[in-house]
Design a protein around this motif. Structure first.
Motif, PDB file in Angstrom:
ATOM      1  N   ASP A  47     -32.048 -10.145  -7.236  1.00 52.78           N
ATOM      2  CA  ASP A  47     -31.698  -8.726  -7.214  1.00 52.78           C
ATOM      3  C   ASP A  47     -33.160  -8.109  -7.149  1.00 52.78           C
ATOM      4  O   ASP A  47     -33.697  -7.960  -8.001  1.00 52.78           O
ATOM      5  CB  ASP A  47     -30.879  -8.127  -8.158  1.00 52.78           C
ATOM      6  N   PRO A  48     -33.509  -7.433  -6.042  1.00 53.04           N
ATOM      7  CA  PRO A  48     -35.031  -6.800  -5.799  1.00 53.04           C
ATOM      8  C   PRO A  48     -35.010  -5.462  -6.721  1.00 53.04           C
ATOM      9  O   PRO A  48     -36.099  -4.863  -6.864  1.00 53.04           O
ATOM     10  CB  PRO A  48     -35.258  -6.563  -4.385  1.00 53.04           C
ATOM     11  N   THR A  49     -33.936  -4.786  -7.165  1.00 52.37           N
ATOM     12  CA  THR A  49     -34.040  -3.851  -8.048  1.00 52.37           C
ATOM     13  C   THR A  49     -34.301  -4.245  -9.582  1.00 52.37           C
ATOM     14  O   THR A  49     -34.777  -3.425 -10.492  1.00 52.37           O
ATOM     15  CB  THR A  49     -32.806  -2.958  -8.296  1.00 52.37           C
ATOM     16  N   LYS A  50     -34.151  -5.365  -9.844  1.00 50.84           N
ATOM     17  CA  LYS A  50     -34.513  -5.952 -11.021  1.00 50.84           C
ATOM     18  C   LYS A  50     -35.947  -6.848 -11.268  1.00 50.84           C
ATOM     19  O   LYS A  50     -36.771  -6.598 -12.231  1.00 50.84           O
ATOM     20  CB  LYS A  50     -33.510  -6.812 -11.654  1.00 50.84           C
ATOM     21  N   THR A  52     -39.443  -8.803  -8.673  1.00 50.12           N
ATOM     22  CA  THR A  52     -39.804  -9.003  -7.383  1.00 50.12           C
ATOM     23  C   THR A  52     -40.549 -10.359  -7.461  1.00 50.12           C
ATOM     24  O   THR A  52     -40.918 -10.914  -8.405  1.00 50.12           O
ATOM     25  CB  THR A  52     -40.976  -7.968  -7.214  1.00 50.12           C
ATOM     26  N   ASN A  75     -35.375  -9.695  -1.133  1.00 50.98           N
ATOM     27  CA  ASN A  75     -34.111  -9.994  -2.101  1.00 50.98           C
ATOM     28  C   ASN A  75     -34.140 -11.614  -1.950  1.00 50.98           C
ATOM     29  O   ASN A  75     -33.233 -12.100  -2.523  1.00 50.98           O
ATOM     30  CB  ASN A  75     -32.852  -9.524  -1.632  1.00 50.98           C
ATOM     31  N   VAL A 103     -38.849  -5.658 -12.687  1.00 49.79           N
ATOM     32  CA  VAL A 103     -38.887  -4.274 -12.115  1.00 49.79           C
ATOM     33  C   VAL A 103     -38.183  -3.200 -13.114  1.00 49.79           C
ATOM     34  O   VAL A 103     -38.987  -2.078 -13.482  1.00 49.79           O
ATOM     35  CB  VAL A 103     -38.301  -4.283 -10.906  1.00 49.79           C
ATOM     36  N   THR A 104     -37.204  -3.544 -13.499  1.00 49.14           N
ATOM     37  CA  THR A 104     -36.268  -2.785 -14.345  1.00 49.14           C
ATOM     38  C   THR A 104     -35.362  -3.621 -15.313  1.00 49.14           C
ATOM     39  O   THR A 104     -35.353  -4.841 -14.742  1.00 49.14           O
ATOM     40  CB  THR A 104     -35.479  -1.909 -13.900  1.00 49.14           C
ATOM     41  N   THR A 108     -30.459 -10.490 -13.369  1.00 48.44           N
ATOM     42  CA  THR A 108     -30.296 -10.766 -11.784  1.00 48.44           C
ATOM     43  C   THR A 108     -29.822 -12.296 -11.568  1.00 48.44           C
ATOM     44  O   THR A 108     -30.455 -12.828 -12.344  1.00 48.44           O
ATOM     45  CB  THR A 108     -31.462 -10.473 -10.826  1.00 48.44           C
TER      46      THR A 108
END
Length: 175
Positions: A47-50, A52, A75, A103-104, A108
């Motif tokens: 998950d690229p929101t979590k 990289t 991703n 990231v956040t 993931t």
């Protein structure tokens, strides 16, 4: 007779990125019980929101390795490698390592969407895979910290059937 099956998995699993430190973790893509492996094609989705992907490096399993790493997206990461040695490799080892950065805060899945192995003749080998988990943790938030516990019962060597409950307290049971 059934062919032995090569297993591809993550180590450590689950993995943790602590947002207050280096904010990075190295996850190994491992192979276990390998027989006559000379090449692999492995894709890992996340998950690229979590997290990289920062970088990767080859592991020690294959020898004299040549790779194609042009398959990279926000991703996923896909690596296709083959060894120039004549004999395939057997046993257990690391195919490659991926360095992730948080990231956040959150979780993931690390999912294998491609797992192909072949021998020196290009013939496909049986393979199974076990997906993993990567936790991005803010140590200021105690709900995400792992709890490690070792329980023994006096006079008993078997730990099966011991019941444990976590109640509200200073560190756990806050929610």
């Amino acid at each position: 007779a059934q062919d032995p099956e090569n297993l591809i998995h993550f180590s450590p699993d689950p993995s943790y990125i602590y947002m207050d430190g280096t904010n990075q973790v190295t996850v190994n893509v491992m192979i276990r019980d390998a027989i006559d492996v000379s090449a692999f094609d492995v894709q890992v989705n996340f998950d690229p929101t979590k997290v990289t992907r920062l970088s990767y490096e080859l592991g020690d399993f294959l020898k004299n390795t040549s790779c194609i790493d042009r398959f990279v997206g926000p991703n996923y990461f896909r690596l296709i490698c083959g060894q120039l040695a004549t004999d395939g490799q057997n046993g257990t080892g690391t195919l490659f390592r991926i360095v992730f950065q948080g990231v956040t805060e959150g979780v993931t899945p690390l999912e294998f969407t491609e797992t192909h192995l072949s021998n020196r003749y290009g013939q496909a080998l049986p393979v199974s895979s076990t997906n993993g988990t990567l936790n991005v943790v803010n140590t200021g938030n105690l709900l995400y910290l792992p709890l490690i516990l070792n329980i023994a019962q006096q006079g008993q060597s078997d730990r099966g059937g011991i019941t444990l409950y976590l109640g509200r307290g200073l560190h756990y049971g806050l929610a």
